[in-house]
Design a protein around this motif. Structure first.
Motif, PDB file in Angstrom:
ATOM      1  N   GLY A  69      54.793  39.348  31.405  1.00 31.13           N
ATOM      2  CA  GLY A  69      53.809  40.109  30.659  1.00 31.13           C
ATOM      3  C   GLY A  69      54.425  41.087  29.671  1.00 31.13           C
ATOM      4  N   SER A  96      50.724  40.068  35.605  1.00 22.48           N
ATOM      5  CA  SER A  96      50.537  38.954  34.686  1.00 22.48           C
ATOM      6  C   SER A  96      49.808  39.435  33.435  1.00 22.48           C
ATOM      7  CB  SER A  96      49.734  37.838  35.358  1.00 22.48           C
ATOM      8  OG  SER A  96      50.400  37.370  36.512  1.00 22.48           O
ATOM      9  N   PRO A  97      50.092  38.827  32.278  1.00 13.51           N
ATOM     10  CA  PRO A  97      49.381  39.227  31.063  1.00 13.51           C
ATOM     11  C   PRO A  97      47.906  38.876  31.160  1.00 13.51           C
ATOM     12  CG  PRO A  97      50.733  37.273  30.670  1.00 13.51           C
ATOM     13  CD  PRO A  97      51.092  37.790  32.027  1.00 13.51           C
TER      14      PRO A  97
END
Length: 542
Positions: A66, A266-267
């Protein structure tokens, strides 16, 4: 411990039991986060063939780490991994040009970006030559010496490869045959008067015992193996691995939760879709042949149709020929829309399964990135066909009719494309390539080859269900409806000089084009929803 008959029954009907992590059920709250501690590397190296090693790594880093990790730190970590795995000299090499051993190392490198403590590998030496096989296992040995737990399945290893493993769990007919250190294997079997011949590979000896040679009693061996002290064995694994270990292998559920909190988040869905879309664009730029072929095919067919049906769009004597042209255009764009993806998705699914299982991204951004590539390209293919064909066949030069003609055919083609995704996601290739065209032919019959009044009662529902029928009738209405003036006639009498006369013959008098257009859109969306659910089910079923 169930008896042997119970085990055999389970093997025939499926499997049963529980998965424990350090003695705790993995399904309890917190322990489920164990997935983030591990990664799984499949037997087949499902890699993007048109990306370089460096590009594959940087995209994996973006998806896994991310925005919390700076780009320079990602690049430094990637370079360190590539050097450790012997891939730094091949950083600009396309993955399709890598050798089998290099592909396996890249598969490992992609999962090591998050530095997982536990690595599972399914037959990592399959398809490798003896040298690559030895190098691959030595790499895994090095990873284990750095504080990771590496678990592999392996078939018929050489003596050199076999001795690199610390511990062994041998299985025959679904039952444990031996569990313990590698160097204790031969002495263990000698207790049962099973002696390994001199200069014989212990791995081969184990396989021979498992297949019943040396008059080995399988039931006796598996019963003895099940009585081994598993706690002592587990402690032996931990004791041999604790040197320089970065992770505590006996993490409790609370410690696992704390470990996950320290990992990069996480993105977002938007960023995941962006990274995946960027990856798709790079792959397309380097593999232009498939897309170029599709564009050229649409242009060629447009020219051929334009030549065969020259002037049919504005001639009362050739109205029937124009009806055939509209039908052929409709069916052509349905076929190309569907078959363009029905074959490609099964190949794509192998990569999707690996990346999704290892938590690179969720399903939604993958679907978005895929549609952002396929839908615009299919629209471009449709325009490449319908614009030349429209003018070459002499259709009415009225802007609103051309717009209706284009929009209807584009939406119909996209709906057919959605059915291609659904077939590719649910059926084997050899079945989907048959079911797809046959089903489209069946649906295309209604509205063109047979009128509603002539359809048997049991098949009338297919008339209303067919989105191709809705599309074809909408095309007829856009060309001959909406108060079109009488057609030019070069004969004394032209039966279809009034446009509505042809509409009556085709049973399209009482027609609501907006309703039919919305119905096509509804089918398109519905099929995409069904496809998403089918893909989700295939990715998550156990």
């Amino acid at each position: 411990m169930p008896d042997h008959s119970q085990i055999k029954a389970n093997l025939q009907s499926g499997s049963a039991g529980s998965v424990l992590v350090n003695g705790e059920d993995r399904r309890i709250p917190g322990i489920d986060k164990f997935l983030k501690l591990s990664c799984y590397i499949q037997q087949d190296d499902a890699l993007r063939p048109f990306l370089s090693v460096q590009e594959s790594m940087i995209i994996a880093a973006h998806l896994k780490l991310g925005l919390q990790v700076p780009l320079k730190r990602k690049q430094a970590q990637i370079q360190e991994l590539l050097e450790m795995l012997g891939l730094s000299k091949h950083s600009r090499t396309m993955t399709k040009r890598l050798s089998g051993g290099q592909k396996k190392r890249l598969s490992v490198a992609l999962e090591l970006i998050t530095n997982p403590p536990i690595i599972f590998l399914d037959e990592p030496t399959t398809g490798l030559d003896s040298l690559s096989c030895s190098q691959c296992v030595q790499l895994l040995k090095n990873l284990a010496s750095q504080g990771r737990t590496v678990v592999c399945t392996i078939h018929q290893p050489s003596a050199l490869v076999f001795e690199k493993f610390d511990h062994l769990f041998a299985v025959t007919s679904g039952r444990c045959l031996y569990q313990g250190p590698i160097n204790s294997l031969v002495p263990y079997f000698s207790q049962f008067d099973l002696h390994c011949p001199p200069y014989h590979n212990p791995a081969d000896f184990l396989i021979e015992v498992a297949t019943g040679e040396y008059e080995a009693d399988e039931d006796k061996l598996t019963a003895a193996a099940s009585c081994l002290n598993r706690n002592t064995f587990t402690s032996a694994i931990i004791g041999t691995q604790r040197k320089n270990r970065k992770y505590n292998p006996t993490l409790s559920s609370d410690e696992i939760v704390e470990y996950n909190k320290c990992q990069p988040k996480s993105p977002s869905t938007f960023l995941q879709a962006f990274y995946l879309f960027d990856r798709n664009v790079k792959a397309i730029k380097r593999n232009k042949s498939q897309f170029t072929l599709r564009l050229v095919a649409h242009m060629v067919i447009a020219i051929i149709f334009g030549y065969l049906y020259t002037g049919v769009g504005n001639n009362a004597n050739r109205v029937l020929a124009n009806g055939v042209f509209l039908y052929g255009s409709n069916l052509f764009l349905v076929y190309t829309g569907q078959m363009g993806v029905v074959l490609s998705f099964p190949l794509e699914f192998l990569i999707l399964k690996r990346e999704h299982f290892n938590r690179w991204y969720s399903l939604l951004p993958y679907l978005i990135s895929t549609l952002l590539i396929e839908i615009p390209f299919q629209v471009a293919c449709c325009l490449t066909y319908l614009l030349p064909a429209y003018f070459l066949t002499g259709q009415p030069l009225e802007t609103f009719r051309l717009m209706y003609f284009a929009i209807i055919l584009i939406v119909t083609s996209l709906t057919a494309q959605s059915t291609g995704f659904l077939l590719g996601a649910t059926l084997p290739v050899n079945i989907s390539v048959f079911i797809g065209p046959v089903s489209m032919v069946l649906l295309s019959v209604f509205g063109f080859a047979i009128r509603l009044a002539d359809i048997p009662v049991i098949f009338k529902w297919l008339h209303y269900f067919s989105f191709i029928r809705s599309s074809y009738q909408s095309l007829l209405y856009s060309m001959y409806g909406m108060k079109r003036s009488p057609l030019p006639c070069d004969s004394i009498y032209c039966h279809f000089r009034p446009p509505m006369q042809f509409m009556k013959e085709m049973d399209v008098t009482d027609f609501e084009m907006v309703v039919e257009f919305l119905y096509i859109c509804f089918i398109c969306i519905l099929v995409y929803v069904c496809t998403s659910f089918c893909i989700w089910y295939r990715l998550n079923k156990r």
